[in-house]
Design a protein around this motif. Structure first.
Motif, short mmCIF file in Angstrom:
data_model
loop_
_atom_site.label_atom_id
_atom_site.label_comp_id
_atom_site.label_asym_id
_atom_site.label_seq_id
_atom_site.Cartn_x
_atom_site.Cartn_y
_atom_site.Cartn_z
N ASP A 188 29.35 72.00 45.51
CA ASP A 188 30.26 72.94 46.15
C ASP A 188 31.23 72.11 46.98
N LEU A 189 32.46 72.01 46.53
CA LEU A 189 33.44 71.13 47.18
C LEU A 189 34.38 71.87 48.11
N ALA A 190 34.18 73.15 48.26
CA ALA A 190 35.07 73.93 49.14
C ALA A 190 35.05 73.37 50.55
N GLY A 191 36.22 73.00 51.05
CA GLY A 191 36.34 72.48 52.41
C GLY A 191 35.94 71.03 52.57
N LYS A 192 35.52 70.37 51.49
CA LYS A 192 35.10 68.96 51.57
C LYS A 192 36.32 68.04 51.54
N ARG A 193 36.18 66.93 52.21
CA ARG A 193 37.26 65.94 52.26
C ARG A 193 36.83 64.73 51.41
N ILE A 194 37.63 64.43 50.38
CA ILE A 194 37.27 63.39 49.42
C ILE A 194 38.33 62.28 49.44
N VAL A 195 37.88 61.07 49.65
CA VAL A 195 38.76 59.90 49.59
C VAL A 195 38.67 59.32 48.18
N LEU A 196 39.80 59.20 47.52
CA LEU A 196 39.85 58.70 46.14
C LEU A 196 40.64 57.42 46.09
N GLN A 197 39.95 56.31 45.83
CA GLN A 197 40.64 55.03 45.64
C GLN A 197 41.16 55.00 44.22
N VAL B 155 35.01 62.31 56.50
CA VAL B 155 35.03 62.13 55.05
C VAL B 155 33.67 62.51 54.48
N ASP B 156 33.68 63.37 53.47
CA ASP B 156 32.43 63.79 52.84
C ASP B 156 32.07 62.94 51.63
N TYR B 157 33.09 62.56 50.85
CA TYR B 157 32.84 61.76 49.65
C TYR B 157 33.89 60.66 49.55
N VAL B 158 33.45 59.51 49.03
CA VAL B 158 34.36 58.41 48.73
C VAL B 158 34.16 58.05 47.26
N VAL B 159 35.25 57.95 46.51
CA VAL B 159 35.18 57.59 45.10
C VAL B 159 35.83 56.24 44.91
#
Length: 277
Positions: free
Chosen positions: A137-146, A63-67
């Motif tokens: 640059d979000l290309a290929g990034k995995r983002i978890v969105l609560q 996971v790259d980002y968690v929101v």
């Protein structure tokens, strides 16, 4: 009217569920007559159902980002994971991710879980979090969105258009309120011209308030009554979206806080001639 009770002579309809008493007390303290009619009911998702499946999806890859969108939702996610025996695993899995919070409550839940946020939206708006993410640059990034009851489809679509993989985690959903009679009574009071203001604190409440009227054959009449004199106040743009989509006039406070919403109503409603006693 007096300075400490600027809403004397006005009636305010409260559609919230979780903080109904607190919000009602704030208006009552300012002299308003308050009518309660919760427009929705919050239902936590079962630990062994959709939420557990979402947690496993999160754990399936880096996971790259968690929101974190809501404090109660983010906290509920970690509590459910802990009860299912996956709490420590989830925490360790997310430690390397960059965490973004949509406001102080979400930030508090992030820290309470053992994580540290890198960004908190100053305005406490999800749109600001999205804009902050889209600067990267979000290309290929995995983002978890609560997410909350609103699936945030446009938010997710914007991230996917930027090349990211989005993993949504829905912690609870919204259904019709437990007491439909109270909601119907509030709608009827609006139709009779007995309600001066409707403050909304969530998009699902605003959506279901209108939808309930539609389902019971009162939708067109309700919209006319709302346009003709009810002061609609929404805590923020997300909450206001279904009201705006219906073409209804509304106002929002500068800060997306319940206290600011109450102040907005107390400041602006006295400029109108009171219609109820």
């Amino acid at each position: 009217m007096s300075e400490d009770q600027p809403l004397r002579g006005f009636t305010v309809g409260v559609t919230a569920e979780r903080k109904a008493e607190e919000i009602g007390a704030l208006f009552t303290r300012r002299g308003a007559r308050v009518l309660f009619g919760a427009a929705m009911h919050t239902v936590p998702l079962p630990e062994d159902g959709e939420l557990a499946a979402a947690t496993e999806a999160v754990l399936a890859g880096p996971v790259d980002y968690v929101v974190a969108i809501t404090g109660v939702g983010f906290r509920g996610w970690f509590e459910a994971a802990e009860q299912a025996g996956a709490g420590e695993r989830l925490l360790e899995h997310l430690r390397s991710a960059e965490v973004l919070a949509r406001g102080a409550k979400a930030r508090g839940a992030v820290r309470g879980s053992g994580l540290v946020e890198s960004y908190t939206s100053p305005s406490e708006e999800s749109g600001e979090v999205l804009a902050h993410l889209l600067e990267r640059d979000l290309a290929g990034k995995r983002i978890v969105l609560q997410v909350h009851g609103d699936p945030m489809l446009s938010f997710r679509a914007a991230l996917r258009e930027a090349g990211a993989e989005v993993v949504p985690v829905t912690v609870y959903r919204w259904t019709d309120p437990v007491d439909l009679d109270a909601l119907d009574a509030l709608i009827d009071a609006v139709l009779r011209g007995e309600v001066d203001a409707l403050p909304f604190t969530s998009a699902p409440a605003a959506t279901n308030f209108l939808a309930r009227a539609d389902r019971t054959g009162r939708g067109e009449e309700l919209r006319k009554a709302l346009r003709d004199g009810v002061f609609i106040a929404c805590v923020g743009p997300v909450t206001a979206a279904p009201i705006a989509a219906a073409g209804l006039p509304h106002a929002m406070p500068e800060r997306s806080r319940t206290a600011a919403l109450v102040r907005l109503v107390a400041d602006e409603l006295p400029e109108r001639a009171p219609r109820s006693s």
